[in-house]
Scaffold this motif. Sequence first.
Motif, PDB file in Angstrom:
ATOM      1  N   SER A  40       0.847  -1.198   0.000  1.00 34.51           N
ATOM      2  CA  SER A  40       0.000   0.000   0.000  1.00 34.51           C
ATOM      3  C   SER A  40       0.878   1.243   0.000  1.00 34.51           C
ATOM      4  CB  SER A  40      -0.907   0.012   1.228  1.00 34.51           C
ATOM      5  OG  SER A  40      -1.600   1.243   1.334  1.00 34.51           O
ATOM      6  N   LEU A  41       0.466   2.245  -0.755  1.00 32.97           N
ATOM      7  CA  LEU A  41       1.186   3.513  -0.782  1.00 32.97           C
ATOM      8  C   LEU A  41       0.579   4.529   0.174  1.00 32.97           C
ATOM      9  CD1 LEU A  41       1.646   3.935  -4.650  1.00 32.97           C
ATOM     10  CD2 LEU A  41       3.118   2.727  -3.030  1.00 32.97           C
TER      11      LEU A  41
ATOM     12  N   ASN B 263       8.252  10.945   2.090  1.00 30.05           N
ATOM     13  CA  ASN B 263       7.547  11.288   0.860  1.00 30.05           C
ATOM     14  C   ASN B 263       7.537  12.785   0.558  1.00 30.05           C
ATOM     15  OD1 ASN B 263       6.325   8.780  -0.386  1.00 30.05           O
ATOM     16  ND2 ASN B 263       5.594   8.542   1.726  1.00 30.05           N
ATOM     17  N   GLY B 264       8.218  13.572   1.404  1.00 26.27           N
ATOM     18  CA  GLY B 264       8.283  15.013   1.155  1.00 26.27           C
ATOM     19  C   GLY B 264       6.964  15.729   1.358  1.00 26.27           C
ATOM     20  N   PHE B 265       6.068  15.155   2.184  1.00 24.08           N
ATOM     21  CA  PHE B 265       4.750  15.762   2.386  1.00 24.08           C
ATOM     22  C   PHE B 265       4.890  17.055   3.184  1.00 24.08           C
ATOM     23  CE2 PHE B 265       0.985  16.300   5.150  1.00 24.08           C
ATOM     24  CZ  PHE B 265       0.051  16.557   4.156  1.00 24.08           C
ATOM     25  N   GLY B 266       4.115  18.066   2.771  1.00 26.75           N
ATOM     26  CA  GLY B 266       4.131  19.321   3.490  1.00 26.75           C
ATOM     27  C   GLY B 266       5.176  20.288   2.988  1.00 26.75           C
TER      28      GLY B 266
ATOM     29  N   ILE C   1      -0.396  15.377  -0.958  1.00 22.81           N
ATOM     30  CA  ILE C   1      -0.909  14.017  -0.847  1.00 22.81           C
ATOM     31  C   ILE C   1      -1.248  13.463  -2.227  1.00 22.81           C
ATOM     32  CG2 ILE C   1      -2.925  12.678  -0.131  1.00 22.81           C
ATOM     33  CD1 ILE C   1      -1.111  12.903   2.133  1.00 22.81           C
ATOM     34  N   GLU C   2      -1.862  14.294  -3.044  1.00 23.92           N
ATOM     35  CA  GLU C   2      -2.248  13.834  -4.377  1.00 23.92           C
ATOM     36  C   GLU C   2      -1.036  13.433  -5.202  1.00 23.92           C
ATOM     37  OE1 GLU C   2      -3.281  16.584  -2.902  1.00 23.92           O
ATOM     38  OE2 GLU C   2      -5.358  15.975  -2.456  1.00 23.92           O
TER      39      GLU C   2
ATOM     40  N   LEU D  20       0.444  10.058  -3.995  1.00 21.39           N
ATOM     41  CA  LEU D  20      -0.346   8.875  -4.318  1.00 21.39           C
ATOM     42  C   LEU D  20      -0.591   8.696  -5.815  1.00 21.39           C
ATOM     43  CD1 LEU D  20      -2.989   9.004  -1.442  1.00 21.39           C
ATOM     44  CD2 LEU D  20      -0.834   7.733  -1.533  1.00 21.39           C
ATOM     45  N   SER D  21      -0.071   9.603  -6.626  1.00 23.46           N
ATOM     46  CA  SER D  21      -0.301   9.475  -8.069  1.00 23.46           C
ATOM     47  C   SER D  21       0.981   9.446  -8.889  1.00 23.46           C
ATOM     48  CB  SER D  21      -1.187  10.624  -8.563  1.00 23.46           C
ATOM     49  OG  SER D  21      -0.544  11.876  -8.366  1.00 23.46           O
ATOM     50  N   LYS D  22       2.106   9.792  -8.260  1.00 26.04           N
ATOM     51  CA  LYS D  22       3.374   9.819  -8.977  1.00 26.04           C
ATOM     52  C   LYS D  22       4.387   8.904  -8.302  1.00 26.04           C
ATOM     53  CE  LYS D  22       2.782  14.581 -10.600  1.00 26.04           C
ATOM     54  NZ  LYS D  22       3.383  15.945 -10.631  1.00 26.04           N
TER      55      LYS D  22
END
Length: 855
Positions: free
Chosen positions: A124-125, A428-431, A436-437, A440-442
């Motif tokens: 799961s990602l 994941n480099g969030f923020g 988020i998009e 979960l898409s790239k």
Amino acid sequence: MSTARPREEDDQAAAPSPKRTKLDEEAKTGEDVEMADALQSAEAVPAPEKAVESLLPPSHSLLNAPNPVYTPDGSMQRIMETDVGISEYVGHDVPQINGIIKQRFTDFLVFEVDLDGKVIHVKSLDSPEPTKKDADSTPAESADTENKEALSKPEDSEAPSTSNASVVSNEPAKTEVAQDQTIQDDEPWPERLTESLKPFLSEEVIAQVKGLYLEGPEPPFVSDSGWGSRQSKDGETVDSSTATAAPQEEPEESGRGKRGRGRGGRGDRGDRGRGGRGGRHGRPGQREDKRKVLSDPISSKETRTGLHQAVRTLFGGKLETETDTTTPATDEGSRIVIKWSRSGGSGGRGGGRDRGGERGGYPPYIHFTLQKTNRDTQDALAHLSRSLHCNVKDLSVAGTKDKRGVTVQRVSLRRANKTVEDVWKMANGFGGRRTIEEILSKRGERGIRVADFNYRRASLELGMLKGNAFVITLRNVQVDSQDTIDRAMNTIKTKGFINYYGMQRFGTAAIPTHSIGLALLKSEWQKAVSLILRVRPGEHPDVTAARNAWLIDGDLDRALALMPRRVVAERCILESFKKQGGDTRNAMGALSTIPRNLRLMYVHAYQSYVWNAIVSERIRMHGAERPAVGDLVFDTDAAANDDGEAAVEGPDDDLVAEENKDDESAPAGRAPKRSRKPWEPPRVKVLGEADLDAHTIFDVIMPLPGRDVSFPGSTLGERYKAFLRADGLDPENFERKQKEYSLGGSYRKILHLPRELSWSVLRYTDPDVALAQADEDALLGFDAPAPDAGGRFTALQVRLTLGTAAYATMALREVTKTETSAHFQSGLTLASEDQKFRAGAEADADAEAEGEGVK
């Protein structure tokens, strides 16, 4: 007209083994000739007649191998299989099957097999959901939830244990909510802890309690050499979060000179450490824990009693409370001190070694799955350490994986205060860099994707895996019939393949890593430094410029400024020279600054070279069908692991049999832990005539050189010793003044039989169309592999599972009968006919035609 490479001409003059005559003839095909042009951007010439310093060990002359090809400046052009002792085949009677290995990254998929035999995949990602238990947890993962459950169980009964009805008048209603949430609590600080403390403490104080709890029972480690968290002049404790701002005037009492006398010292229960400083594993900077949180003044005795009971119940005894006696009581009431308990409670201080480093009642490690694309293992871990703001030593793996390909494996992180959500967001480099998009898409940034998080009690260590599962696609396969493919694959399935150390073991550059290892074993420090710093043909221009800045211009500062940080060994040496004011005489000291596991990689490469060479000699002498008199076998069934590897170093040594570059990624910079069973060296015996019927060829082992191994009997044993003497080594003495270069040796089976093997034939036209899919791409919903039944070209897809010590490229070599070095395979790709049918190539051709029309 293309011309044959000088190396091919040398092949003709070299008097090869009779078994290889047909193979050598087949190797001189038109495709190889075309490939030669693609490989050589500058014309290579045979070694000049004048003496040129050989970059290979002196024993190379005993290999019956072609002479290496040198460029005019004396640099070796490329290292070939025969240069590292790889020359023989099991299925020498099966025709060659031409094919290209690793044309695309997805042509080489690797999936780790854990100790339970489970193949690791990215599942799961999505961001982890801490409030939900993992229904698919393995027994090991379920066991790791014990600490979490120890926290939740007392919290279920918080209302009955609270005696003050006026303070917690709304508690029955809260209890139902808490009990409902307890079942799903899977986070370090559930929100209901905040709600339960609100009747007693202000929001500011609750935040301080949360911070204290999430730090865990050990004080945070700081770089102030033990000066932080001491008593200030006014008697108040300096907050640990500000202790690093500036050193205080005097060290605390449990510091240097009074070791082991503080709360965190040797005498403290549950937190014993080495060296007298105390603390788990004797970590430097451990000191008496003076962290505490003070409540606001509380006038009501009933409220103070309720707070004492609430803290004891909510945290299961991990935190304790007491009335503050450092300041006098006022009309506003007394303050309550909240701090970590000295006696422990369930999982608190003294709660055992495994829980000593837990944060917020959770195990001290997070395990996650890593998928990397075209990144070597150490490079991927270094990237993660930067993203996670941790030391790379806090990350560890069970085994290293190939660089060129897509590989999946588990990684462990010593998490400190981080939660699984923190790690997912940071990796994941969030923020910051990504939303988020986008996550979960790239695809993951820089070929890195992390997923599937669990809290665990212990870190991973090298060797903690059963093997690796591979999905390998050979492109542009050229074969006379399907029957030949089946014969070749069945040969591997039933007879195995020679268990050579693959080309990855010896580096991809023109400077052989085993030559550096030999220099280290012979204490030729200056030579080792020279080899490491030497210019390598085909290297990245930045690295070449950095090397030349030092080697030609003598400009140390410029060399360091230009040298990329990924070039570890070279940077370490240059930085050491800089610290010595440009003095290069202390070569041994400069080498010692290279990470230990990287230095040992050089030495182990030399061991692997010798092993390859002697095994080839053994196959030439006796074939690969049955044991022979003088062969070595283990004397007991339990002497080796399932893959036929048995190290003879004791528990304190560092050799671990591992996939590919075994020793580059020893976890956390610490020596690998060993079994708690008393260590015993493996027992081996030399086969006599009477022993042959009791053993098969799969029992035969060959030693890697070291002080504690036995040599084969008969002529082969003498040949082994002669090989070492040719390199200036004493076969009977592998002790060195530098203990890390003292080799114990090990044993390795000469043949490896795949655990699982299947194959299929596919058709394709466009080489850029994937024929296998990485886990990440599948979860992102990218197009599935699309073989073309009517395609122009043939591909052979092989699925096999190998043990930890085996190289998949050596299994494929049995099929293709072709050089497996990366530079050779890259040349085959460039010269391959299927490249003309790339979608991009057709677009380029159309654009070129349009351009010509405009002219």
